[in-house]
Design a protein around this motif. Sequence first.
Motif, PDB file in Angstrom:
ATOM      1  N   UNK A   1     -27.165  14.323 -54.218  1.00  0.00           N
ATOM      2  CA  UNK A   1     -28.398  13.888 -53.567  1.00  0.00           C
ATOM      3  C   UNK A   1     -28.079  13.300 -52.200  1.00  0.00           C
ATOM      4  N   UNK A   2     -28.973  13.501 -51.247  1.00  0.00           N
ATOM      5  CA  UNK A   2     -28.823  12.834 -49.958  1.00  0.00           C
ATOM      6  C   UNK A   2     -29.148  11.350 -50.065  1.00  0.00           C
ATOM      7  N   UNK A   3     -29.889  10.996 -51.098  1.00  0.00           N
ATOM      8  CA  UNK A   3     -30.214   9.596 -51.351  1.00  0.00           C
ATOM      9  C   UNK A   3     -29.089   8.934 -52.141  1.00  0.00           C
ATOM     10  N   UNK A   4     -28.977   7.633 -51.990  1.00  0.00           N
ATOM     11  CA  UNK A   4     -28.000   6.852 -52.740  1.00  0.00           C
ATOM     12  C   UNK A   4     -28.756   5.786 -53.526  1.00  0.00           C
ATOM     13  N   UNK A   5     -28.346   5.577 -54.767  1.00  0.00           N
ATOM     14  CA  UNK A   5     -29.051   4.663 -55.652  1.00  0.00           C
ATOM     15  C   UNK A   5     -28.116   3.532 -56.065  1.00  0.00           C
ATOM     16  N   UNK A   6     -28.623   2.309 -55.988  1.00  0.00           N
ATOM     17  CA  UNK A   6     -27.860   1.105 -56.307  1.00  0.00           C
ATOM     18  C   UNK A   6     -28.448   0.532 -57.592  1.00  0.00           C
ATOM     19  N   UNK A   7     -27.643   0.520 -58.645  1.00  0.00           N
ATOM     20  CA  UNK A   7     -28.188   0.287 -59.985  1.00  0.00           C
ATOM     21  C   UNK A   7     -27.334  -0.670 -60.803  1.00  0.00           C
ATOM     22  N   UNK A   8     -27.891  -1.032 -61.961  1.00  0.00           N
ATOM     23  CA  UNK A   8     -27.155  -1.806 -62.955  1.00  0.00           C
ATOM     24  C   UNK A   8     -27.259  -1.104 -64.299  1.00  0.00           C
ATOM     25  N   UNK A   9     -26.118  -0.988 -64.966  1.00  0.00           N
ATOM     26  CA  UNK A   9     -26.097  -0.432 -66.320  1.00  0.00           C
ATOM     27  C   UNK A   9     -26.362  -1.559 -67.312  1.00  0.00           C
ATOM     28  N   UNK A  10     -27.346  -1.346 -68.171  1.00  0.00           N
ATOM     29  CA  UNK A  10     -27.720  -2.362 -69.148  1.00  0.00           C
ATOM     30  C   UNK A  10     -27.254  -2.026 -70.552  1.00  0.00           C
ATOM     31  N   UNK A  11     -26.907  -0.759 -70.790  1.00  0.00           N
ATOM     32  CA  UNK A  11     -26.462  -0.313 -72.098  1.00  0.00           C
ATOM     33  C   UNK A  11     -26.281   1.191 -72.071  1.00  0.00           C
ATOM     34  N   UNK A  12     -26.031   1.783 -73.227  1.00  0.00           N
ATOM     35  CA  UNK A  12     -25.802   3.218 -73.315  1.00  0.00           C
ATOM     36  C   UNK A  12     -27.021   3.976 -72.792  1.00  0.00           C
ATOM     37  N   UNK A  13     -26.824   4.697 -71.680  1.00  0.00           N
ATOM     38  CA  UNK A  13     -27.883   5.480 -71.035  1.00  0.00           C
ATOM     39  C   UNK A  13     -29.097   4.631 -70.670  1.00  0.00           C
ATOM     40  N   UNK A  14     -28.869   3.351 -70.418  1.00  0.00           N
ATOM     41  CA  UNK A  14     -29.923   2.437 -69.986  1.00  0.00           C
ATOM     42  C   UNK A  14     -29.530   1.855 -68.632  1.00  0.00           C
ATOM     43  N   UNK A  15     -30.288   2.217 -67.585  1.00  0.00           N
ATOM     44  CA  UNK A  15     -29.945   1.788 -66.239  1.00  0.00           C
ATOM     45  C   UNK A  15     -31.202   1.341 -65.496  1.00  0.00           C
ATOM     46  N   UNK A  16     -31.022   0.396 -64.596  1.00  0.00           N
ATOM     47  CA  UNK A  16     -32.121  -0.102 -63.778  1.00  0.00           C
ATOM     48  C   UNK A  16     -31.735  -0.013 -62.309  1.00  0.00           C
ATOM     49  N   UNK A  17     -32.646   0.464 -61.467  1.00  0.00           N
ATOM     50  CA  UNK A  17     -32.396   0.494 -60.035  1.00  0.00           C
ATOM     51  C   UNK A  17     -32.681  -0.889 -59.455  1.00  0.00           C
ATOM     52  N   UNK A  18     -31.698  -1.452 -58.741  1.00  0.00           N
ATOM     53  CA  UNK A  18     -31.854  -2.798 -58.185  1.00  0.00           C
ATOM     54  C   UNK A  18     -31.956  -2.795 -56.662  1.00  0.00           C
ATOM     55  N   UNK A  19     -31.551  -1.696 -56.012  1.00  0.00           N
ATOM     56  CA  UNK A  19     -31.602  -1.618 -54.559  1.00  0.00           C
ATOM     57  C   UNK A  19     -30.337  -2.142 -53.904  1.00  0.00           C
ATOM     58  N   UNK A  20     -30.101  -1.694 -52.666  1.00  0.00           N
ATOM     59  CA  UNK A  20     -28.835  -2.015 -52.002  1.00  0.00           C
ATOM     60  C   UNK A  20     -28.693  -3.498 -51.684  1.00  0.00           C
ATOM     61  N   UNK A  21     -29.749  -4.119 -51.172  1.00  0.00           N
ATOM     62  CA  UNK A  21     -29.653  -5.530 -50.796  1.00  0.00           C
ATOM     63  C   UNK A  21     -29.370  -6.405 -52.008  1.00  0.00           C
ATOM     64  N   UNK A  22     -30.051  -6.126 -53.118  1.00  0.00           N
ATOM     65  CA  UNK A  22     -29.851  -6.931 -54.321  1.00  0.00           C
ATOM     66  C   UNK A  22     -28.463  -6.702 -54.909  1.00  0.00           C
ATOM     67  N   UNK A  23     -28.002  -5.447 -54.921  1.00  0.00           N
ATOM     68  CA  UNK A  23     -26.668  -5.182 -55.464  1.00  0.00           C
ATOM     69  C   UNK A  23     -25.604  -5.907 -54.646  1.00  0.00           C
ATOM     70  N   UNK A  24     -25.703  -5.836 -53.324  1.00  0.00           N
ATOM     71  CA  UNK A  24     -24.705  -6.507 -52.490  1.00  0.00           C
ATOM     72  C   UNK A  24     -24.778  -8.025 -52.660  1.00  0.00           C
ATOM     73  N   UNK A  25     -25.973  -8.544 -52.827  1.00  0.00           N
ATOM     74  CA  UNK A  25     -26.113  -9.982 -53.072  1.00  0.00           C
ATOM     75  C   UNK A  25     -25.466 -10.374 -54.399  1.00  0.00           C
ATOM     76  N   UNK A  26     -25.670  -9.552 -55.426  1.00  0.00           N
ATOM     77  CA  UNK A  26     -25.069  -9.852 -56.726  1.00  0.00           C
ATOM     78  C   UNK A  26     -23.545  -9.800 -56.654  1.00  0.00           C
ATOM     79  N   UNK A  27     -23.013  -8.852 -55.887  1.00  0.00           N
ATOM     80  CA  UNK A  27     -21.563  -8.808 -55.711  1.00  0.00           C
ATOM     81  C   UNK A  27     -21.069 -10.056 -54.995  1.00  0.00           C
ATOM     82  N   UNK A  28     -21.782 -10.470 -53.958  1.00  0.00           N
ATOM     83  CA  UNK A  28     -21.399 -11.671 -53.209  1.00  0.00           C
ATOM     84  C   UNK A  28     -21.432 -12.906 -54.103  1.00  0.00           C
ATOM     85  N   UNK A  29     -22.461 -13.009 -54.951  1.00  0.00           N
ATOM     86  CA  UNK A  29     -22.644 -14.198 -55.782  1.00  0.00           C
ATOM     87  C   UNK A  29     -21.839 -14.164 -57.079  1.00  0.00           C
ATOM     88  N   UNK A  30     -21.255 -13.010 -57.395  1.00  0.00           N
ATOM     89  CA  UNK A  30     -20.526 -12.879 -58.659  1.00  0.00           C
ATOM     90  C   UNK A  30     -19.347 -13.843 -58.713  1.00  0.00           C
TER      91      UNK A  30
END
Length: 327
Positions: free
Chosen positions: A31-60
């Motif tokens: 895809x030309x698009x890129x998706x920033x997500x969180x895995x919650x379980x087996x085949x369970x995923x939520x899209x969180x967006x780039x800003x939120x993912x980078x913030x979560x990495x920073x705050x981890x």
Amino acid sequence: MLFITNRFPTQSIRTRVGRRFTFDLKNNAPSNSVFFCQRQGLEEHEEVGSTELLKRLKDADYRQILVYIHGYSNLPEDVFAGAAEFQALCDASKPKEILVLPVIWPCDNDYGIVQDYWDDQKAADASALSLARVMEKFLAWRNDPKQNPQDDPCLKRINVLAHSMGNRVLRESLAAWNRYDLAGGVPLLFRNTFLVAADIVNESLESGNPGELIGHASRNVTVYFASDDLALRASKAANLKNRVASRRLGHTGPEDMDAVGKNVFSVDCDDVNTAYDSPKGHTYFRSGRAAGKPGVVFDHIFESLVTGRVFPEDEFRRRTVLKDGVA
């Protein structure tokens, strides 16, 4: 587990933070698009967006990030399993040190190794523009005074581990980023770059070749190789069939250590790779002889992550052979 992907979802390609994200396994086109997500379980995923993912990495509550780029013929659940194994080994070695961030690019495992190889090689090349956008988004986020003010900068160290054809993805992504977005070469982005069983030609890191930028973007570049890696033999056979004759970096290490940057290091894993991953000897960088127990390759990678040096006992050393001392 947080992750980044350019695989198509079964839902719309339009980003919507908080929505369910389901991989469309029937579609292995990049895809030309890129998706920033969180895995919650087996085949369970939520899209969180780039800003939120980078913030979560920073705050981890982890000191460093390890971006993991998988090899060919891996479906998403395969990637998550490998990333989770590596994460568990890191946590057992030193808690809160390394947070693994998988990057999932589209590949297929339905039609046999040679067909898969060429489909996946095309997907790897086509993923370059998408993943170059990820790096550009990261720079924009890091330099945004609202996201990273002077009194609260992002201090996480970033490392990358590319396995097998993931090395091609990394190489082409840096080339695309440099070609389309940067004015004067790639920035020094990664503390350590680990090239494991790399399915690229063994001259790739030399000056003037496409992989030269990997060295420019990294403080250290460590190549792990094994001459009896059966998966790379199949890769070589596929390349020969298509009239591409060159030895693989993951088989021999760099062709000429004098022709690559001084920050490139070579690690021979020939004595342990098949013991850790029988019979292929291709995925030897996680557990050793027993599942869940680190092998000497993982130990070497982890020491480099913690210290920031490939051979901390000898600043001039650039090569070694790994042995685990078990008969």
